[in-house]
Design an enzyme around this catalytic site. Structure first.
Site, PDB file in Angstrom:
ATOM      1  N   ASP A  68       0.837  -1.201   0.000  1.00  0.00           N
ATOM      2  CA  ASP A  68       0.000   0.000   0.000  1.00  0.00           C
ATOM      3  C   ASP A  68       0.874   1.254   0.000  1.00  0.00           C
ATOM      4  O   ASP A  68       1.642   1.491   0.931  1.00  0.00           O
ATOM      5  CB  ASP A  68      -0.892  -0.014   1.248  1.00  0.00           C
ATOM      6  CG  ASP A  68      -2.116   0.876   1.097  1.00  0.00           C
ATOM      7  OD1 ASP A  68      -2.011   1.906   0.403  1.00  0.00           O
ATOM      8  OD2 ASP A  68      -3.161   0.548   1.667  1.00  0.00           O
ATOM      9  N   ASP A  69       0.754   2.052  -1.046  1.00  0.00           N
ATOM     10  CA  ASP A  69       1.493   3.320  -1.166  1.00  0.00           C
ATOM     11  C   ASP A  69       3.002   3.130  -1.237  1.00  0.00           C
ATOM     12  O   ASP A  69       3.761   4.008  -0.813  1.00  0.00           O
ATOM     13  CB  ASP A  69       1.163   4.263   0.008  1.00  0.00           C
ATOM     14  CG  ASP A  69      -0.196   4.926  -0.146  1.00  0.00           C
ATOM     15  OD1 ASP A  69      -0.849   4.680  -1.182  1.00  0.00           O
ATOM     16  OD2 ASP A  69      -0.610   5.666   0.746  1.00  0.00           O
ATOM     17  N   CYS A 102      -6.993   4.087  -3.449  1.00  0.00           N
ATOM     18  CA  CYS A 102      -6.963   2.775  -2.826  1.00  0.00           C
ATOM     19  C   CYS A 102      -8.149   1.887  -3.179  1.00  0.00           C
ATOM     20  O   CYS A 102      -8.005   0.844  -3.821  1.00  0.00           O
ATOM     21  CB  CYS A 102      -6.865   2.933  -1.308  1.00  0.00           C
ATOM     22  SG  CYS A 102      -6.667   1.385  -0.423  1.00  0.00           S
TER      23      CYS A 102
END
Length: 295
Positions: A68-69, A102
């Site tokens: 994530d990210d 997301c």
């Protein structure tokens, strides 16, 4: 952060999955690994080395690792990931993110559709979030219909578990999903483990990424014998790291940052953050209003 040392099968599968018209996304960035590189000559300490890449019927086992990210720049300090997964896997040099947010992106992965088709256009209501997705027509259901055992470990769509902490989306044989806002905590979080809410504490063995990794390795080792007999598996491992999250630590700025595992604290104390020409750009008059308002 460095690479999880299991299976070379994960790497090999990416090619075979593509040839079988199965979509395999590998965005590897696991923070739950050993600090020292593994010796390729030592297999006795790597039980996952015996996991078959392809089931008896010729259908591949598939492991999807999602972070994530994470930035591409961070891969330069992750030699195990590059070696064990990147070098043996598939690199998509030309790719397009249809909606770099997301929840819409996760929904796209599970449906193969653009956001305007699957309907998840934001991270929360009324235009997005977990509740907005039609869970009756997704990848795990298709794979189950094709005879696959399916498993999910980690973060799901934003808002999952806020209404029903015991919900298990359709299509999952095994489910270990981060619940509600606790999914953003590196310690002290809740997991729905196959219909039971399990709380995790604040000690080092409960560090979120390590827990996810342990569950992933356990799933693979348990399911490998059946895969060898013709029942392949699909495993989705979705790490919250390196997204910012709680708890706030000494030395953090006003906002929470990513929380490293205790063994990795201070590893980059002497390093400078890389910056591009876009960093702290003086003239942003040509940028969208949402960016200009932050000047």
């Amino acid at each position: 952060m460095c690479a999880l040392p299991f299976p070379v099968a994960t790497c090999t599968l990416s090619r075979r999955a593509a040839s079988s018209a199965l979509l395999l996304a590998l965005a590897a960035g696991l923070s739950a690994c050993q600090q020292e590189p593994l010796s390729p000559s030592r297999t006795e300490s790597r039980p996952w080395a015996a996991v078959p890449a392809v089931a008896a019927a010729g259908r591949p086992n598939i492991v999807v690792i999602m972070t994530d990210d994470q930035t591409m720049e961070s891969m330069s300090v992750m030699p195990q990931t590059l070696s064990l997964i990147g070098a043996a896997g598939v690199t998509f040099e030309k790719n397009v993110v249809t909606y770099a947010l997301c929840c819409p992106s996760r929904a796209t992965f599970f449906t193969g559709q653009y956001p305007h088709n699957h309907g998840v256009r934001s991270n929360g209501s009324p235009d997005g979030g977990h509740a907005k997705l039609d869970h009756s027509n997704t990848l795990p259901l298709w794979l189950q219909g094709a005879g696959y055992v399916t498993g999910h470990i980690g973060k799901y769509l934003n808002g999952y578990g806020k209404v029903d902490t015991l919900e298990i989306p359709p299509g999952w044989t095994e489910w270990y999903g981060g619940i509600g806002e606790s999914a953003y905590d590196y310690y002290g979080y809740l997991l729905n483990e196959n219909g039971t809410v399990v709380p995790y504490g604040t000690t080092s063995e409960h560090y979120q990424s390590d827990v996810y990794t342990g569950k992933a390795v356990d799933f693979i080792l348990r399911r490998a014998p059946d895969a060898a007999l013709g029942v392949p598996f699909f495993l989705s491992v979705t790490y919250f790291a390196p997204h910012w999250g709680d708890p706030l630590e000494p030395g953090d700025p006003l906002l929470p940052t990513a929380v490293p595992a205790p063994r990795h604290k201070g590893r980059f104390a002497g390093e400078f953050l890389p910056s591009s020409p876009a960093f702290n750009e003086a003239d942003i008059s040509d940028k969208p209003a949402s960016m200009r308002s932050r000047a």
